[in-house]
Design a protein around this motif. Structure first.
Motif, PDB file in Angstrom:
ATOM      1  N   UNK B 194      80.902  -2.341  55.070  1.00 45.20           N
ATOM      2  CA  UNK B 194      80.405  -2.233  53.602  1.00 45.20           C
ATOM      3  C   UNK B 194      80.503  -0.908  53.108  1.00 45.20           C
ATOM      4  N   UNK B 211      76.818   0.450  56.893  1.00 41.07           N
ATOM      5  CA  UNK B 211      76.286  -0.830  56.452  1.00 41.07           C
ATOM      6  C   UNK B 211      77.388  -1.897  56.646  1.00 41.07           C
ATOM      7  N   UNK B 213      78.492  -6.311  56.547  1.00 45.91           N
ATOM      8  CA  UNK B 213      78.609  -7.602  56.296  1.00 45.91           C
ATOM      9  C   UNK B 213      79.212  -8.384  57.196  1.00 45.91           C
ATOM     10  N   UNK B 214      78.432  -8.960  58.112  1.00 47.50           N
ATOM     11  CA  UNK B 214      79.012  -9.647  59.477  1.00 47.50           C
ATOM     12  C   UNK B 214      78.085 -10.720  59.611  1.00 47.50           C
ATOM     13  N   UNK B 215      78.029 -11.031  61.013  1.00 42.72           N
ATOM     14  CA  UNK B 215      77.139 -12.130  61.217  1.00 42.72           C
ATOM     15  C   UNK B 215      75.639 -11.945  60.646  1.00 42.72           C
ATOM     16  N   UNK B 217      74.234 -10.329  57.506  1.00 42.53           N
ATOM     17  CA  UNK B 217      74.971 -10.310  56.006  1.00 42.53           C
ATOM     18  C   UNK B 217      74.857  -8.787  55.460  1.00 42.53           C
ATOM     19  N   UNK B 218      73.688  -8.287  55.612  1.00 44.01           N
ATOM     20  CA  UNK B 218      73.203  -7.291  54.944  1.00 44.01           C
ATOM     21  C   UNK B 218      72.644  -6.234  55.875  1.00 44.01           C
ATOM     22  N   UNK B 363      64.743  -6.168  53.294  1.00 38.96           N
ATOM     23  CA  UNK B 363      65.432  -4.648  53.389  1.00 38.96           C
ATOM     24  C   UNK B 363      64.495  -3.685  53.249  1.00 38.96           C
ATOM     25  N   UNK B 425      67.857  -9.783  59.598  1.00 40.26           N
ATOM     26  CA  UNK B 425      68.674 -10.795  59.139  1.00 40.26           C
ATOM     27  C   UNK B 425      68.517 -11.886  59.895  1.00 40.26           C
TER      28      UNK B 425
END
Lengths: 762, 762
Positions: B194, B211, B213-215, B217-218, B363, B425
């Motif tokens: 990201x 940063x 966005x994978x398994x 998300x943030x 976050x 997450x």
């Protein structure tokens, strides 16, 4: 005959009938500058507020079909007066910039079938935007109202420092919506949105953040949003399709799923409304966290209704505007003056949570200890008159701004003071290192509240970062070669001026070695002066002047926002030397006279940015800042009355109480600050000096309330539209010269009297 | 004959000759499980460390041409033993997961012409990756070494909790480089990156963040990186072309420009090296900020050289591994056992800076007050045996893990305890709410250090989030209908078990209303039992069982990671009830016997994920967790000796001291925890109960050092490969039943003696 929007006669009549004293906001019209190039915004904000809650009429550089919209430039503040529709209301706006960013967190109320696309101005029904009419629009400091005709919704906005407060009055509807558009943004280039994250904490509280890669490269804004009543349902759409969706795919995320994240998100909250029912929103921002945003929201709005918040912000405005109380010949002058003061007090903006936390350039969280942290430093513009205005009537705030700039310098990986910075970013816009004259001016004028020697060290460090914009070559050769950097001449001249101001501060602090070094550097303007033509001119690394050169063009000639005619005059640190170099007084006055009177080809107006055709007088470009000291140059010749004449002419031509009343970008208040000073009769010709150049005051009386408890009165005798010449000046009853006024004399309190006449006192 | 990698004979001989006591790390081989489906990583880490610094041999799901690489699954830990090249060394790795993420901040040393592309394994010269040979590779707890053949560089790695420590020994080179690849990542789907942000603070210190966005998300990870000596030059390339470049375009950002940001960045730092010269890197991570990362770096490594850091981490390992001291018949058993204990002590991982700060699910930054915050909760796997293992030998740590889970629940917008969570997450992987049995097990076993009633409330809240995975239907109908959610049967059964465990905790806390409610829910397994066929079966909303149904298939039959044969046995909360439902003991034993002995078609192995063919015994799938209690089910029949027999068979077949020694994903230590318990002779059959089921111990002796100061000894008489049957059990000298052991009896300290025999005691 210009098509201008004048305030309605009724208001003028009411004003003439007399209103409560200190209600200065009655003279402020936030719509001034919203047509053409003013780039001001009409929405609600408090003085220097972190939130600027304002309608956006369009913003997208790419339309919905992906076609680039060259007109994006005009949407720097999100609003253009002639537009027929409003897309919605977003929470952050620059005032008067040329380049742009922000437009965060657009809110739009709608009724009927849900639409999650803004649609186009040509076909408002294609999206959630709405038509509106100026007849239903009211813009006051900290209050904005408009009817959204397509849905018959009355929108009202007010703010606190960190909270946008919305009130929407709905018609009866089983299908009412509040849209939260996280894709929306000003200067919204493709891929500008980096990430958004939203949580529906409960049925009235939403939190989240948005991260962008725009003018600021790495920028994150956090929010907390509270509805006045629970929504019935909600949802969102992610307009970007990801190859990998993860295990969120197990949920129907589009409906009542409380966690939203992605690059391109628009959310909606659904209501059933009765006719006349109001839905309120409090939308708090934070540079740090959603937790801080919620704290800000509670701290600033708990227990207060919309009207209380509106009034509190308007009281703040009256207090700030009341720092200069003027008497003028007519209401138009009052509107011009207080709208200028309003625009001057919009930015720099508070960039700090209630608890003192803010994000630094290292993207870490810092705590402001003993000062308020500010951002939005449009320094190429504002070092000229805006910060000197603050040094005069907002010195405590200016000191905090300087402390913010010093924090920036410490957090900068370049260890540089800001060039053009906003939201924990250096965006590197424009040229020079004009934090230096801001700091130098404050040191020379004796402002306290920051460590002057630390500040001077930061200036010295900034002025020696070799890889910055030709600086290494400047240090080696005494000028920026034209084959090294574009705008080589103006950059050289700006460095030389900044160096002079640094020297002045060093002298004040007794650091004479620094003084000597930088006084020497301040003479570098001479290295780009081509005596053979009498103008500044691009010079190459080999020492020769560039052959191909156009004195009039503003593009590709080595100058930024100016041509050789204008920019050759930018030696405020040594006007006498410049006049000598240009061939002596006679030739110089002739140059100045021609500047204001010559006729230019149309091309000039087409290629010159940031100004309307109205922003030009002859070849004098008031809409761009490098000329702001020019009218005062006659003071250094035997013909100071021409300064008085030109200043009055510029005041009259370039500032009008109309939506298209500004001749160029207001540039975060610099254009307005010029108006304020010049209207009061003096101008900070060379920031870093405590001398003001006297011009021709355009009011009858002004009282400055200083923070040291003193007042300073400007009293003008024989004021009149034709009496633009100063025949006599008395300081505390004693006759003084008609050309300068010292800052220290103002600080002592007292009165300056101008005796005006219809003829120059030659 | 299997092609396995056995430890070399010399080491075995040395071991047999005797080594210093408490040097348990000599028995750990981090390479076990790195071939095929084990998904372990061979690199350096300390127990539960936040940094797992390990070589990646490949990771990309898309190759350089953008073609999807279906083999990505095998790169969950970044390393596959059979690969010929190493791309570099990254700082974060899961151990044994099926799905994946991480692989943050890849470092690679090179010499010669700079290459900023990793290249391909087939053509290593096409990029910066290098060939390597296992002959030059050493893997120990907290130490990894390998020679990078293409550049003749010796790479050595060690760590502290939050710092990866690299030592690279270079050949003579005028053109040596350290590459920092911020594009690299595990499960690196397109658009996973990201944003990245990097600052070159000075000529040895780099800071920044990444940063993704994978398994998760943030997810943002911050770093601070310090070189042991100054680099000569540096630069970076941004592999994404942005439509808008902003005013950074005034700089040549690719060379020695200290600020880098963008989506796809690779940086390089350049050196000149003498032959044998070492360049060290200390690379600290933080979940919060670069400031915290630097603090972590200084706090954990100041004043310590590579060898001191390596030794300190290895001492930590010896201490942790020494919580269970065993005596075994052979070195292979020791290697199996201590490697299993090593794998069990890798995660959950510390997710908190030295100052207690961590990022929460909102976050925002939170501070852990009085506990260590952990992340990486693979709960569908680890509630079964790993957390019960912690309850036994790491109760303080398990309490902190529970406090971390409670913090997660408080910060979750869903107010849910973790399902599968990592790095602030919830990734929603797998099914059930298995935080509940982890917490319930700890409450029932009397663990302190967290608020049991608050924890129970969090469990209740989690078990009632209607929109979660069919839970609303489960609450209404007593089962998850197959037309509502896939995996409807296994989800129903998992909910029912979790509900039972919750009831046990409620009973322990005297909250009998909760107990009653959840005991009732715990019987819901009966609602998906089809008595007409004697198996669990998908049931529709209308109450009928689904017609199309395959008892053997593991796909689309209503079960996750299992088929009806295996998953029908998942009623640990009521084995007697299940046996009755399945037609009584005789029929049930026959079902179990068949499970272990039947032959299955090849298709079964092809479509079953997460396991190798070796991970299956008949139709019994040890490589997937739902069967982990199955071998112990004979204990509830008249034939407990079959439990003893099966357990020993599984231990022997499924765990080998070889690189392909694991029959399936180690699943964050769950597979290893099964091995540890079963080897010790008992197993936590139903977490939430204090009863362990006895099996057949596979060691000669084990001493558990408990945190209450007591020791508990397992003493095995007549141990031998054929003596797998337990003929007698004595607890502190008194004969006891041969089927169960109570946790409270272990806590008292003492000795359990198993008398083994070659024949079952029928």
């Amino acid at each position: 005959m210009k098509n201008r929007f004048y305030l309605c006669s009724l208001v003028i009549l009411l004003a003439q009938a007399g209103v409560a004293q200190d209600q200065w906001i009655q003279y402020v019209n936030p719509l001034i500058g919203t047509r053409k190039m003013g780039h001001t915004f009409p929405g609600a904000t408090v003085p220097f507020g972190a939130v600027q809650l304002s309608p956006d009429t369009d913003t997208l550089p790419y339309d919905v079909n992906g076609t680039y919209n060259a007109g994006v430039y005009k949407y720097c503040a999100g609003y253009q007066y002639d537009d027929p529709t409003i897309v919605g209301f977003s929470h952050t706006h620059f005032s008067g910039t040329g380049h742009s960013d922000l437009g965060d967190f657009l809110i739009m109320p709608t009724t009927g079938a849900l639409q999650l696309n803004p649609g186009t101005a040509a076909d408002p029904g294609s999206g959630y935007r709405s038509r509106f009419r100026h007849a239903t629009e009211t813009a006051e400091p900290n209050y904005y109202k408009v009817r959204l005709d397509d849905n018959n919704i009355l929108a009202e906005l007010t703010t606190t420092t960190r909270v946008g407060v919305h009130r929407y009055t709905f018609p009866q509807s089983d299908d009412a919506h509040i849209i939260l558009d996280l894709m929306h943004g000003i200067y919204n280039y493709a891929d500008k949105n980096v990430w958004t994250f939203v949580r529906v904490e409960n049925d009235t509280l939403i939190t989240g953040f948005k991260q962008t890669n725009g003018w600021a490269r790495t920028r994150t804004v956090y929010f907390a949003m509270v509805f006045s009543r629970p929504f019935r349902s909600y949802g969102f759409t992610n307009f970007k399709n990801y190859p990998y969706k993860g295990f969120y795919k197990r949920f129907d995320q589009t409906k009542n799923f409380p966690e939203m994240a992605g690059e391109q998100i628009r959310a909606h909250f659904d209501f059933k409304t009765n006719a006349g029912e109001q839905i309120g929103i409090r939308f708090a921002l934070s540079p740090v966290s959603t937790g801080n945003a919620l704290e800000n929201l509670l701290a600033e709005t708990s227990g207060q209704d919309f009207e209380m918040i509106r009034k509190k912000g308007q009281d703040q405005w009256n207090k700030e505007l009341g720092r200069i109380r003027i008497e003028a010949q007519d209401r138009e002058s009052l509107v011009n003056f207080y709208t200028a003061l309003y625009h001057a007090f919009l930015s720099p903006t508070v960039y700090m949570d209630g608890n003192g936390e803010y994000k630094g350039l290292d993207q870490n969280v810092h705590k402001a200890s003993g000062f308020t942290n500010y951002t939005t430093f449009s320094l190429w513009d504002t070092y000229r008159a805006l910060h000197p205005l603050f040094s005069l009537v907002q010195p405590r705030r200016n000191s905090d701004m300087i402390r913010s700039m010093l924090a920036h310098q410490q957090q900068s990986v370049h260890k540089m003071l800001p060039v053009w910075s906003h939201y924990a970013n250096e965006n590197w816009c424009m040229s020079g290192y004009h934090s230096v004259p801001v700091i130098a001016d404050a040191i020379v004028k004796g402002l306290t509240g920051f460590d002057a020697n630390q500040a001077l060290d930061a200036c010295i460090q900034t002025a020696n970062v070799g890889y910055y914009d030709g600086l290494e070559a400047y240090l080696q050769k005494g000028y920026v070669p034209d084959d090294v950097r574009p705008n080589s001449v103006s950059t050289t001249m700006e460095y030389a001026f900044d160096d002079w101001s640094l020297a002045q501060a060093a002298k004040k602090l007794g650091r004479m070695d620094v003084y000597e070094t930088f006084m020497k550097r301040s003479q570098n303007w001479k290295n780009v002066f081509d005596a053979s033509i009498g103008y500044m001119r691009p010079r190459l690394s080999d020492g020769t002047f560039r052959k191909a050169f156009d004195l009039l063009s503003t593009h590709g000639q080595g100058f930024i926002e100016g041509n050789a005619w204008n920019f050759s005059l930018f030696v405020p640190q040594d006007p006498e030397g410049m006049i000598r170099a240009m061939g002596g007084e006679k030739r110089f006055v002739s140059h100045l006279d021609s500047l204001f009177t010559m006729h230019l080809p149309d091309l000039f107006f087409e290629e010159t940015e940031d100004i309307t055709r109205d922003g030009i007088i002859g070849n004098y470009v008031h809409g761009n800042e490098p000329s702001h000291h020019v009218a005062y140059l006659y003071n250094f010749t035997g013909q100071p009355w021409k300064t008085q004449e030109r200043v009055r002419m510029i005041l009259k031509k370039q500032y009008q109480p109309a939506v298209d009343g500004l001749g160029g970008n207001d540039d975060c208040g610099q254009m307005s600050a010029w108006y304020i000073f010049s209207t009061l009769g003096f101008y900070p010709f060379a920031p870093g000096s405590e001398d003001y150049q006297l011009g021709s005051p355009a009011i009858k009386k002004a009282v400055l309330t200083l923070e040291n408890g003193k007042t300073f009165t400007i009293d003008v005798k024989n004021q009149g539209a034709r009496n633009v010449y100063v025949s006599k000046v008395l300081l505390n009853g004693q006759p003084v010269n008609k050309r300068t006024l010292k800052h220290s004399d103002i600080l002592k309190g007292g009165i300056i009297q101008f005796i005006m006449a219809a003829r120059p006192a030659k």
